[in-house]
Design a protein around this motif. Structure first.
Motif, short mmCIF file in Angstrom:
data_model
loop_
_atom_site.label_atom_id
_atom_site.label_comp_id
_atom_site.label_asym_id
_atom_site.label_seq_id
_atom_site.Cartn_x
_atom_site.Cartn_y
_atom_site.Cartn_z
N GLN A 4 0.82 -1.20 -0.16
CA GLN A 4 -0.01 0.16 -0.11
C GLN A 4 0.87 1.30 -0.01
O GLN A 4 0.37 2.33 -0.46
CB GLN A 4 -1.02 0.02 1.42
CG GLN A 4 -1.95 -1.05 1.32
CD GLN A 4 -3.13 -0.80 0.34
OE1 GLN A 4 -2.97 0.01 -0.51
NE2 GLN A 4 -4.30 -1.43 0.55
N GLN A 44 -12.14 -2.57 1.84
CA GLN A 44 -12.03 -3.97 0.89
C GLN A 44 -10.72 -4.32 0.22
O GLN A 44 -10.12 -3.40 -0.20
CB GLN A 44 -13.38 -3.63 -0.17
CG GLN A 44 -13.59 -4.95 -1.17
CD GLN A 44 -14.20 -6.03 -0.04
OE1 GLN A 44 -15.08 -5.56 0.90
NE2 GLN A 44 -14.14 -7.06 -0.67
N GLN A 45 -10.51 -5.53 0.18
CA GLN A 45 -9.23 -6.05 -0.44
C GLN A 45 -8.06 -5.55 0.35
O GLN A 45 -7.26 -5.65 -0.36
CB GLN A 45 -9.18 -5.75 -1.96
CG GLN A 45 -10.35 -6.51 -3.05
CD GLN A 45 -10.02 -7.97 -3.06
OE1 GLN A 45 -10.49 -8.62 -2.26
NE2 GLN A 45 -9.06 -8.22 -3.97
N THR A 46 -8.31 -5.59 1.54
CA THR A 46 -7.29 -5.17 2.37
C THR A 46 -7.29 -6.13 3.86
O THR A 46 -8.42 -6.60 4.12
CB THR A 46 -7.14 -3.81 2.93
OG1 THR A 46 -7.28 -3.15 1.76
CG2 THR A 46 -6.02 -3.47 3.84
N GLN A 92 -1.85 -5.83 4.46
CA GLN A 92 -1.47 -6.33 3.33
C GLN A 92 -2.56 -6.16 2.17
O GLN A 92 -3.79 -6.31 2.52
CB GLN A 92 -1.34 -7.88 3.49
CG GLN A 92 -0.34 -8.27 4.30
CD GLN A 92 1.23 -7.90 3.92
OE1 GLN A 92 1.33 -7.59 2.92
NE2 GLN A 92 2.08 -8.24 4.90
N SER A 93 -2.26 -5.56 1.17
CA SER A 93 -3.34 -5.51 0.02
C SER A 93 -3.43 -6.84 -0.58
O SER A 93 -2.48 -7.50 -1.14
CB SER A 93 -2.74 -4.53 -0.95
OG SER A 93 -3.58 -4.22 -2.19
N LEU A 94 -4.75 -7.24 -1.08
CA LEU A 94 -4.80 -8.55 -1.55
C LEU A 94 -5.25 -8.31 -3.22
O LEU A 94 -5.69 -9.18 -3.68
CB LEU A 94 -6.28 -9.03 -0.80
CG LEU A 94 -6.14 -9.37 0.58
CD1 LEU A 94 -7.40 -10.03 1.01
CD2 LEU A 94 -5.06 -10.20 0.95
N LYS A 95 -4.87 -6.93 -3.60
CA LYS A 95 -5.03 -6.67 -4.96
C LYS A 95 -3.77 -7.18 -5.77
O LYS A 95 -2.71 -7.57 -5.10
CB LYS A 95 -5.35 -5.39 -5.28
CG LYS A 95 -6.45 -4.50 -4.60
CD LYS A 95 -6.36 -3.24 -4.87
CE LYS A 95 -7.65 -2.55 -4.07
NZ LYS A 95 -7.49 -1.04 -4.46
N GLU A 96 -3.99 -7.30 -6.93
CA GLU A 96 -2.81 -7.88 -7.89
C GLU A 96 -1.81 -6.50 -8.08
O GLU A 96 -2.23 -5.29 -8.16
CB GLU A 96 -3.22 -8.33 -9.35
CG GLU A 96 -2.14 -8.50 -10.11
CD GLU A 96 -2.62 -9.06 -11.55
OE1 GLU A 96 -1.95 -9.27 -12.40
OE2 GLU A 96 -3.94 -9.41 -11.66
N SER A 97 -0.71 -6.76 -7.88
CA SER A 97 0.55 -5.66 -7.74
C SER A 97 1.46 -5.90 -8.97
O SER A 97 1.87 -7.41 -9.18
CB SER A 97 1.15 -5.55 -6.49
OG SER A 97 1.86 -4.46 -6.25
N TYR A 114 3.69 -9.83 -11.97
CA TYR A 114 2.56 -9.76 -11.45
C TYR A 114 2.34 -10.65 -10.46
O TYR A 114 2.31 -11.82 -10.41
CB TYR A 114 1.30 -9.67 -12.57
CG TYR A 114 1.63 -8.55 -13.73
CD1 TYR A 114 0.96 -7.37 -13.41
CD2 TYR A 114 2.43 -8.81 -14.56
CE1 TYR A 114 1.25 -6.46 -14.47
CE2 TYR A 114 2.60 -7.81 -15.76
CZ TYR A 114 1.90 -6.85 -15.58
OH TYR A 114 2.17 -5.85 -16.68
N ARG A 147 0.14 -11.48 -6.47
CA ARG A 147 -0.96 -11.19 -5.32
C ARG A 147 -0.82 -12.09 -3.96
O ARG A 147 -0.16 -12.98 -3.96
CB ARG A 147 -2.32 -11.53 -5.94
CG ARG A 147 -3.27 -11.20 -5.34
CD ARG A 147 -4.82 -11.56 -6.12
NE ARG A 147 -4.77 -13.06 -6.17
CZ ARG A 147 -5.54 -13.68 -6.92
NH1 ARG A 147 -6.45 -12.98 -7.53
NH2 ARG A 147 -5.36 -15.00 -7.36
#
Length: 338
Positions: free
Chosen positions: A29, A44-46, A78-83, A107, A109
Motif C-alpha cells: 500500500q 475492501q481487498q485489504t 497487506q493489500s490483496l489486490k494484484e500488484s 505480477y 498477489r
C-alpha cells in the motif's frame, strides 16, 4: 561512509513494523500503518494483521473492527489486490554464450496475509531477487534464437519456478512478462544481416517460382494449342474422307443407273445393237486420231487408206465383246471407253 552503508542495509532488511503511530510504510500500500483507535473500518481487498501484546492475534476482514486499546496493535497491512513489481535490467548469458540485457514485470498477489507478514522480511526484495535469478537460470538453458522465439514459454517457466519458491511466503505469481531484450550491438547487426539475407532469399525464390509458373503456363498453352490443331485436322480429314466416300458412292450409283439405262435401251430399242456397233467404230477412229497428236511415235496400220477396213475392225471389236459379255457389262465397257 561504511557506517552509512551499514545503516542503509539494516533499514532495508528489517521487517516493516509500526513502532509508533504513522512511523512505518507498508510494502504494497505504501501508506502509513493505521493507529489503534478502538473502532476501525477495514477497507475492501485489504487485510490488517493485529498483534496482541507482541504476538499474532488475528487478521481483520473488511468492515467494522473493534480493537482493545494498548493491547492490540495493527502491525501489518497487506493489500490483496494484484500488484506489479518491476524487475530491473540485468545481464544473462545464453547457452551459445551471448550476453543479453533484459528487464521485465512481475505480477503478484497476496493469498495468505499471515505468511506474507511473517514468512519473509522484505517480500518485494525477495520476489525481485528470485525473479532475476530464475530468469538467468532459464535463459542459460536456451540459445539466442530460442530466447527470441520462445518468450511465452520462458515467461511460463519463470512463473512456475517463482510460485514454487514463493508458496511459503503467501504470495502467488500470476504471470511474468519479459519487457525488453537488448542483445549486444555486434549480435544485433548480425541479426539484421541475417534478416536481410533471408528476405533476399525469399524474394529470389518467389521470383524463380514466378518464372517457373510462367513457363509452365506457356507450355500448357502450347500443348493445348497443338492438341486443338490436331483435333481440328483430324476432324477435317474425317469430313473430307466422308465427303469423298459419299461422292464415290453417288458416282457409282449414277454409273450403275447409266449402265442399266444403256443396257435397257440396247435391248429394247430396235436396231440398238447396230447403233452401238456404229458408236464403237466411231470412237475407235477418234481415239486413233488422238494417238497421232499426243505421241511422237505412232504405229500406222497397213491398210491406212481403207476406211472401211477401220470401221470393220471397230465392229469386230464390238461383236467379240458382245459374245463374251452380258449386255450390262458391254454397256459398262462402253461407258468406260467414253
Amino acid at each position: 561512509m561504511l557506517a552509512r552503508q551499514r545503516i542503509v542495509q539494516v533499514v532495508r532488511t528489517q521487517p516493516v513494523r509500526a513502532l509508533s503511530q504513522g512511523s512505518s510504510l507498508n510494502f504494497f500500500q505504501k501508506q502509513r500503518l493505521p493507529a489503534n483507535t478502538i473502532v476501525r473500518f477495514v477497507p475492501q481487498q485489504t487485510a490488517w494483521v493485529v498483534e496482541r501484546m507482541g504476538k499474532f492475534h488475528r487478521i481483520l476482514p473488511p468492515g467494522l473492527a473493534i480493537l482493545l486499546p494498548v493491547l492490540d496493535k495493527i502491525q501489518y497491512v497487506q493489500s490483496l489486490k494484484e500488484s506489479a513489481v518491476e524487475i530491473p535490467s540485468q545481464s544473462a548469458i545464453t547457452a551459445d554464450n551471448v550476453t543479453l540485457e533484459m528487464d521485465g514485470v512481475l505480477y503478484i498477489r497476496v493469498v495468505d496475509a499471515y505468511k506474507a507478514s511473517y514468512g519473509v522480511e522484505d517480500a518485494e526484495y525477495a520476489i525481485s531477487q528470485l525473479a532475476q535469478t530464475t530468469m538467468r537460470s532459464e535463459i542459460g538453458q536456451l540459445s539466442l534464437d530460442h530466447v527470441l522465439k520462445e518468450r511465452q514459454v520462458l515467461n511460463h517457466n519463470i512463473t512456475t519456478a517463482i510460485n514454487e519458491a514463493a508458496e511459503d511466503w503467501g504470495i502467488q505469481c500470476l504471470r511474468y512478462e519479459i519487457r525488453d531484450i537488448h542483445p549486444p550491438a555486434n549480435v544485433l547487426e548480425a541479426m539484421h544481416r541475417q534478416v536481410s539475407a533471408e528476405r533476399s532469399k525469399r524474394a529470389e525464390i518467389l521470383d524463380s517460382e514466378g518464372h517457373r509458373q510462367a513457363n509452365i503456363n506457356i507450355a500448357e498453352g502450347s500443348k493445348q494449342s497443338v492438341i486443338l490443331a490436331s483435333e481440328a485436322l483430324k476432324l477435317e480429314q474425317v469430313n473430307m474422307a466422308a465427303g469423298e466416300a459419299e461422292a464415290i458412292l453417288m458416282r457409282a450409283q449414277a454409273t450403275a443407273g447409266g449402265i442399266r439405262e444403256i443396257a435397257k435401251a440396247i435391248n429394247e430399242t430396235p436396231g440398238g445393237k447396230d447403233a452401238v456397233a456404229l458408236q464403237v467404230a466411231q470412237d475407235y477412229v477418234k481415239e486413233f486420231g488422238k494417238l497421232a497428236k499426243e505421241s511422237n511415235t505412232i504405229v500406222i496400220p497397213s491398210g491406212m487408206g481403207d476406211m472401211g477396213s477401220w470401221m470393220a475392225s471397230g465392229m469386230s471389236i464390238y461383236n467379240n465383246l458382245s459374245k463374251t459379255l452380258t449386255p450390262d457389262a458391254a454397256a459398262k465397257k462402253l461407258l468406260e471407253q467414253k
